[in-house]
Design an enzyme around this catalytic site. Structure first.
Site, PDB file in Angstrom:
ATOM      1  N   GLY A  31       1.009  -1.144  -0.014  1.00 11.88           N
ATOM      2  CA  GLY A  31       0.056   0.034  -0.113  1.00 11.88           C
ATOM      3  C   GLY A  31       0.755   1.096  -0.141  1.00 11.88           C
ATOM      4  N   ALA A  34      -1.260   7.183   1.879  1.00  9.79           N
ATOM      5  CA  ALA A  34      -0.645   8.047   2.801  1.00  9.79           C
ATOM      6  C   ALA A  34       0.085   7.455   3.827  1.00  9.79           C
ATOM      7  CB  ALA A  34      -1.807   9.058   3.351  1.00  9.79           C
ATOM      8  N   GLY A  36       1.155   4.006   3.970  1.00  5.50           N
ATOM      9  CA  GLY A  36       2.371   3.367   3.366  1.00  5.50           C
ATOM     10  C   GLY A  36       3.669   4.162   2.980  1.00  5.50           C
ATOM     11  N   LYS A  61       0.903   5.645  -9.031  1.00  5.18           N
ATOM     12  CA  LYS A  61       1.146   6.033  -7.826  1.00  5.18           C
ATOM     13  C   LYS A  61       2.437   5.470  -7.131  1.00  5.18           C
ATOM     14  CE  LYS A  61      -0.430   7.543  -3.577  1.00  5.18           C
ATOM     15  NZ  LYS A  61       0.325   8.530  -3.038  1.00  5.18           N
ATOM     16  N   GLY A 101      -5.900  -0.846   2.176  1.00  7.69           N
ATOM     17  CA  GLY A 101      -7.310  -0.815   2.418  1.00  7.69           C
ATOM     18  C   GLY A 101      -8.071   0.307   1.972  1.00  7.69           C
ATOM     19  N   ASP A 170      -2.106   4.878  19.643  1.00  6.53           N
ATOM     20  CA  ASP A 170      -2.812   5.451  20.491  1.00  6.53           C
ATOM     21  C   ASP A 170      -2.233   5.638  22.139  1.00  6.53           C
ATOM     22  OD1 ASP A 170      -5.643   4.048  19.616  1.00  6.53           O
ATOM     23  OD2 ASP A 170      -3.919   3.162  18.899  1.00  6.53           O
ATOM     24  N   ARG A 173      -0.112   8.747  21.912  1.00  3.60           N
ATOM     25  CA  ARG A 173      -1.154   9.848  21.883  1.00  3.60           C
ATOM     26  C   ARG A 173      -1.370  10.193  23.272  1.00  3.60           C
ATOM     27  NH1 ARG A 173      -5.076   7.591  16.813  1.00  3.60           N
ATOM     28  NH2 ARG A 173      -3.825   8.993  15.266  1.00  3.60           N
ATOM     29  N   HIS A 197      -7.903  -1.034  18.851  1.00  6.97           N
ATOM     30  CA  HIS A 197      -7.485   0.277  18.158  1.00  6.97           C
ATOM     31  C   HIS A 197      -8.676   0.749  17.792  1.00  6.97           C
ATOM     32  CE1 HIS A 197      -5.385   3.124  15.867  1.00  6.97           C
ATOM     33  NE2 HIS A 197      -5.775   2.616  15.151  1.00  6.97           N
TER      34      HIS A 197
END
Ligand SMILES: O=P(O)(O)OC[C@H]1O[C@](O)(COP(=O)(O)O)[C@@H](O)[C@@H]1O
Length: 336
Positions: A31, A34, A36, A61, A101, A170, A173, A197
């Protein structure tokens, strides 16, 4: 199509370094969106792997991302970057990180994304395992706990070898917000978010510490107050809401998740034996099984090697159980 470069033009992680020297490490990222591509950038900047390979169905891309990264190699630790729309680009990888994804749109929950992403995992996992059978697989795509559970089924890999990035992000954060409130460096805050998550995640306040002081006994410092129940609730709410806020503002989260993913990759490639809250298949821990969720886990070259049984307060254990229940219900909804 494979677009690639190497500092000395030859050699790769599979056959040895340039000139046939010692074997080097290879990271494959599935992927080139953004997450990856930012993860590739973060891993290159930190010198996490000698070869970074990007795989994406969108040839234009992936080619563009690879070229852009290649042009920066001069300013990074020695590395080789390659990319393709062909899974062969992942051959011989030591770590495969899956970020591919459906894209999360404003207002969508992570669970809304599940169905299409599960179908994608069913399609891509067997081909990846064929070309990189010995790699450690780190799932990042959301909803990561469900995706990890599905990927274990579709790949046939053992739970040590395939796990999810879980609540590493998380937890960072949470640490950031606690550090901000207390006026201390974020590295001095030791605290984990466990469980899903997502919306049912649980901060493990009872085991958290700041500079050796149990967080629940933190007296306050430099005119800043302690972490009262109200402050803790505000912080916990902010941790859950922050991803939504970032998505509303810029369409995707990428920097912190790229760094969190890189941290996990380094723990594997450098055999660090580092404790990280990754998402693994539970097999009886805290009386829970047959569900993937995050708990502090020893991560080393084998992957998610062993879970740490952190003492939990009653309400934390209850929160973990209800997080497990809601994840199981989602897995059942998608026939897993
Ligand atoms: O607060 P201390 O004891 O100085 O520890 C700081 C170290 O802990 C870390 O924050 C890691 O903490 P965790 O083990 O809680 O994840 C490192 O990044 C840092 O170097």
């Amino acid at each position: 199509m494979t677009t690639s470069t190497s500092p000395q033009g030859t050699g790769d992680a599979t056959t040895g370094g340039p000139g046939g020297g010692a074997r080097t490490t290879k990271l494959a990222i599935v992927g080139a969106g953004a997450v990856g591509s930012t993860l590739a950038y973060a891993a290159l900047m930190r010198g996490a792997a000698r070869t970074v390979a990007l795989l994406d169905v969108n040839r234009a891309k992936v080619e563009a991302e690879v070229l852009d990264l290649q042009h920066g190699i001069q300013f990074m630790p020695m590395a080789r970057v390659e990319g393709s729309d062909d899974v062969a680009v992942c051959a011989g990888a030591d770590v495969v990180v899956v970020t591919a994804g459906a894209k999360q749109k404003p207002g969508q929950t992570r669970l809304d994304l599940a169905e299409g992403t599960i179908g994608l995992m069913r399609t891509i996992l067997p081909g990846l395992v064929e070309v990189a059978p010995d790699a450690v697989y780190v799932m990042v795509t959301n909803p990561v706990d469900i995706v990890t559970y599905a990927a274990l089924k579709f790949s046939g890999l053992p739970p040590t070898q395939l796990f999810g990035s879980g609540t590493v992000l998380d937890s960072s954060r949470l640490r950031f917000l606690v550090a901000q409130h207390c006026g201390v460096a974020v590295q001095n805050v030791h605290a984990y978010i466990a469980g899903e998550h997502g919306d049912s995640e649980i901060p493990l306040w009872s085991s958290a510490t700041i500079g050796g002081v149990p967080l629940l006994e933190w007296p306050g410092l430099g005119g800043r107050g302690p972490l009262t129940g109200e402050v803790r609730d505000d912080i916990a709410r902010e941790v859950v809401q922050s991803a939504y806020r970032i998505i509303e503002g810029k369409g995707a989260t990428n920097y912190a998740v790229g760094l969190a993913g890189t941290r996990i990759i380094e723990a594997v490639l450098d055999d660090e034996h580092r404790i990280l809250p990754v998402s693994t298949l539970l097999d009886g821990a805290y009386g829970l099984d047959d569900v993937c969720l995050s708990l502090p886990t020893l991560v080393d070259r084998r992957g998610a090697a062993e879970r740490v049984e952190v003492p939990l307060a009653d309400e934390e254990l209850a929160g973990l159980r209800s997080s497990a229940e809601s994840l199981r219900a989602v897995a059942r909804r998608f026939g897993l």
